[in-house]
Design an enzyme around this catalytic site. Sequence first.
Site, PDB file in Angstrom:
ATOM      1  N   GLU A   1       6.589 -12.117  14.703  1.00 40.19           N
ATOM      2  CA  GLU A   1       5.273 -11.886  14.423  1.00 40.19           C
ATOM      3  C   GLU A   1       4.882 -11.744  15.608  1.00 40.19           C
ATOM      4  O   GLU A   1       4.333 -12.964  16.783  1.00 40.19           O
ATOM      5  CB  GLU A   1       4.422 -12.673  13.231  1.00 40.19           C
ATOM      6  CG  GLU A   1       4.877 -11.708  11.989  1.00 40.19           C
ATOM      7  CD  GLU A   1       4.107 -12.690  11.327  1.00 40.19           C
ATOM      8  OE1 GLU A   1       3.548 -14.055  11.231  1.00 40.19           O
ATOM      9  OE2 GLU A   1       3.700 -12.506  10.181  1.00 40.19           O
TER      10      GLU A   1
ATOM     11  N   LYS B   1      13.230  11.270  12.208  1.00 45.21           N
ATOM     12  CA  LYS B   1      14.095  12.627  12.258  1.00 45.21           C
ATOM     13  C   LYS B   1      14.570  13.188  13.174  1.00 45.21           C
ATOM     14  O   LYS B   1      15.870  13.091  13.090  1.00 45.21           O
ATOM     15  CB  LYS B   1      12.450  13.271  11.299  1.00 45.21           C
ATOM     16  CG  LYS B   1      12.178  12.484   9.988  1.00 45.21           C
ATOM     17  CD  LYS B   1      10.660  13.276   9.441  1.00 45.21           C
ATOM     18  CE  LYS B   1      10.084  13.007   8.681  1.00 45.21           C
ATOM     19  NZ  LYS B   1       8.368  12.731   8.130  1.00 45.21           N
TER      20      LYS B   1
ATOM     21  N   ASP C   1       0.366  14.434  14.989  1.00 47.20           N
ATOM     22  CA  ASP C   1       1.706  13.460  14.166  1.00 47.20           C
ATOM     23  C   ASP C   1       2.925  14.196  14.272  1.00 47.20           C
ATOM     24  O   ASP C   1       3.010  14.781  14.076  1.00 47.20           O
ATOM     25  CB  ASP C   1       1.010  13.267  12.647  1.00 47.20           C
ATOM     26  CG  ASP C   1       1.985  12.603  11.498  1.00 47.20           C
ATOM     27  OD1 ASP C   1       3.325  12.762  12.362  1.00 47.20           O
ATOM     28  OD2 ASP C   1       2.245  12.488  10.715  1.00 47.20           O
TER      29      ASP C   1
ATOM     30  N   ARG D   1      15.143   4.476  10.296  1.00 50.08           N
ATOM     31  CA  ARG D   1      14.592   4.633   9.381  1.00 50.08           C
ATOM     32  C   ARG D   1      12.908   3.645  10.723  1.00 50.08           C
ATOM     33  O   ARG D   1      13.516   2.665  10.100  1.00 50.08           O
ATOM     34  CB  ARG D   1      14.456   4.573   8.623  1.00 50.08           C
ATOM     35  CG  ARG D   1      15.032   5.170   7.419  1.00 50.08           C
ATOM     36  CD  ARG D   1      15.085   5.282   6.128  1.00 50.08           C
ATOM     37  NE  ARG D   1      13.739   6.500   5.429  1.00 50.08           N
ATOM     38  CZ  ARG D   1      14.296   7.267   5.445  1.00 50.08           C
ATOM     39  NH1 ARG D   1      15.317   7.761   6.191  1.00 50.08           N
ATOM     40  NH2 ARG D   1      13.039   8.205   5.194  1.00 50.08           N
TER      41      ARG D   1
ATOM     42  N   THR E   1       7.619   9.637  13.353  1.00 51.84           N
ATOM     43  CA  THR E   1       8.805   8.643  12.377  1.00 51.84           C
ATOM     44  C   THR E   1       9.291   8.863  13.988  1.00 51.84           C
ATOM     45  O   THR E   1       9.239   9.340  14.849  1.00 51.84           O
ATOM     46  CB  THR E   1       9.369   9.490  11.499  1.00 51.84           C
ATOM     47  OG1 THR E   1       9.640  10.569  11.868  1.00 51.84           O
ATOM     48  CG2 THR E   1       7.940   9.465  10.552  1.00 51.84           C
TER      49      THR E   1
ATOM     50  N   TYR F   1      12.270 -13.617  12.847  1.00 46.38           N
ATOM     51  CA  TYR F   1      10.940 -13.046  12.861  1.00 46.38           C
ATOM     52  C   TYR F   1      10.149 -13.384  13.992  1.00 46.38           C
ATOM     53  O   TYR F   1      10.387 -14.200  14.486  1.00 46.38           O
ATOM     54  CB  TYR F   1      10.267 -14.397  11.425  1.00 46.38           C
ATOM     55  CG  TYR F   1       9.455 -13.844  10.497  1.00 46.38           C
ATOM     56  CD1 TYR F   1       8.809 -12.551  10.566  1.00 46.38           C
ATOM     57  CD2 TYR F   1      10.369 -13.797   9.303  1.00 46.38           C
ATOM     58  CE1 TYR F   1       7.924 -12.170   9.100  1.00 46.38           C
ATOM     59  CE2 TYR F   1       9.677 -13.155   8.105  1.00 46.38           C
ATOM     60  CZ  TYR F   1       8.215 -13.143   8.497  1.00 46.38           C
ATOM     61  OH  TYR F   1       8.362 -12.015   7.136  1.00 46.38           O
TER      62      TYR F   1
HETATM   63  C1  LIG Z   1       8.082  11.706   7.202  1.00 47.72           C
HETATM   64  C2  LIG Z   1       6.812  13.188   7.968  1.00 47.72           C
HETATM   65  C3  LIG Z   1       5.904  11.504   7.609  1.00 47.72           C
HETATM   66  C4  LIG Z   1       5.527  10.019   7.219  1.00 47.72           C
HETATM   67  O1  LIG Z   1       6.948   9.281   7.364  1.00 47.72           O
HETATM   68  P1  LIG Z   1       7.697   8.964   6.227  1.00 47.72           P
HETATM   69  O2  LIG Z   1       8.748   7.822   7.347  1.00 47.72           O
HETATM   70  O3  LIG Z   1       8.371   8.626   5.337  1.00 47.72           O
HETATM   71  O4  LIG Z   1       6.788   6.875   5.609  1.00 47.72           O
HETATM   72  C5  LIG Z   1       4.053  11.344   8.369  1.00 47.72           C
HETATM   73  N1  LIG Z   1       3.403  12.433   8.801  1.00 47.72           N
HETATM   74  C6  LIG Z   1       4.482  13.594   8.412  1.00 47.72           C
HETATM   75  C7  LIG Z   1       3.890  15.214   9.837  1.00 47.72           C
HETATM   76  C8  LIG Z   1       5.967  13.683   8.173  1.00 47.72           C
HETATM   77  O5  LIG Z   1       6.742  14.715   8.072  1.00 47.72           O
END
Ligand SMILES: *Cc1c(COP(=O)(O)O)cnc(C)c1O
Length: 414
Positions: A55, A228, A199, A234, A225, A53
């Site tokens: 925090e 990807k 994003d 993840r 993220t 942990y």
């Molecule tokens: C995949 C994605 C997210 C969210 O990601 P998670 O890990 O699935 O919560 C946020 N913004 C965009 C543009 C995405 O493609």
Amino acid sequence: MESNAIRAIDPEIADLIAQEERRQRDVLRLIPSENYASAAVMAATGTCLTNKYSEGYPGKRYYQGQQYCDAIEQLAIDRARALFGADHANVQPYSGSPANLAVYFALLNAGDTLMGMALPHGGHLTHGWNVTISGKFYDVVQYGVRPTDHRIDLDQVARLARERRPKLIVCGASAYPRIIDFAAFAEIAREVGALLLADIAHIAGLVAGGAHPSPVPVADVVSTTTHKTLRGPRGGMILCKAEHAKAIDRAVFPGLQGGPHDHTTAAVAVALKEAASPDFGRYARAVVENAKALAERLMHHGFELVSGGTDNHLLLIDLSNKQVPGKVAAQALERAGIVCNANSVPFDTRKPFDPSGIRLGTPAITSRGMGIDEMRRLGDWVAAVVAAPDDAALLARIAAEVRSLCEQFPAPGL
Ligand SMILES: *Cc1c(COP(=O)(O)O)cnc(C)c1O
């Protein structure tokens, strides 16, 4: 890579993991948000760090015993800042959606105006779509693409921004095949006194590898993220200008989350080290070259691509002219060993759960080392499946060919 420790305790779960591993090995994975993390990244997630942990933040924790977790998180932060050239990095978000929520919590009050790209035009749920907290707790304005060329309508963005005066504008997408003009968004945001969130969840690896322009110089905050195109575990990450650092950190913890996932943080650090290598730049460029090659081959077969092609890692195909709904195509493709997702296309006349299109991406197959020749074969297979989605013998024959192609290109980490 199966762990005997799992099998000894829980053969049921061990079997299911083994079967999923075989699936990931034997099929062409074209879901653009998926990838293959390296063996090193996956190993880091399966360590004793899951027991800890932490925090707080490095040097400012609420529990003792942080000498190693502090060093791990600091390495992840330093590598993220260096890789993306950011003033500040927070590597604790559990995933992309909580990262965005933390940004909203840091910069907005409930009821403030939030502007983002509409989900049916390629935006993400968390950019203000009405079923999510982002759509319910904020006063949302949504922009989209032009009907003529399927490009983001920056005139509409500017007009809506002037009319509605959002406090935060979000750019970035989940199903948009073109380069996003971050500088143009920044200019609009500045003009109306809004902050800009970029994003880059889908394209972070392309940005890191130099295959897509970076929003970091022009955006106030960048969220992503890590799993990807960045090919990490993840997780989520927030980069920002120094002036927002405190607000972002406070919004992640204690605002939204409790203890960070130290095992994920370590794996993020490993992935960021990998992403800083020249090999990764070659990978990012190959992802885009492969997407372009696949797009060309599909257009050669008469497929209609949203926006007429791609600049990034993904293709959105409108199957209306083929008289095959997206879901039927996606299911037939899976039987042929080609895994993608049905997807709405802009101005879709069908329902979101039964849309007109499919979305294909090259990040995972490029991680296996596939190139232009394989994209041509893939394009031919997709065309054959969509032309005869009920031909079981054809689908089985293609699935066997796919399996033998996959054997020639071992999946990293498996
Ligand atoms: C995949 C994605 C997210 C969210 O990601 P998670 O890990 O699935 O919560 C946020 N913004 C965009 C543009 C995405 O493609």
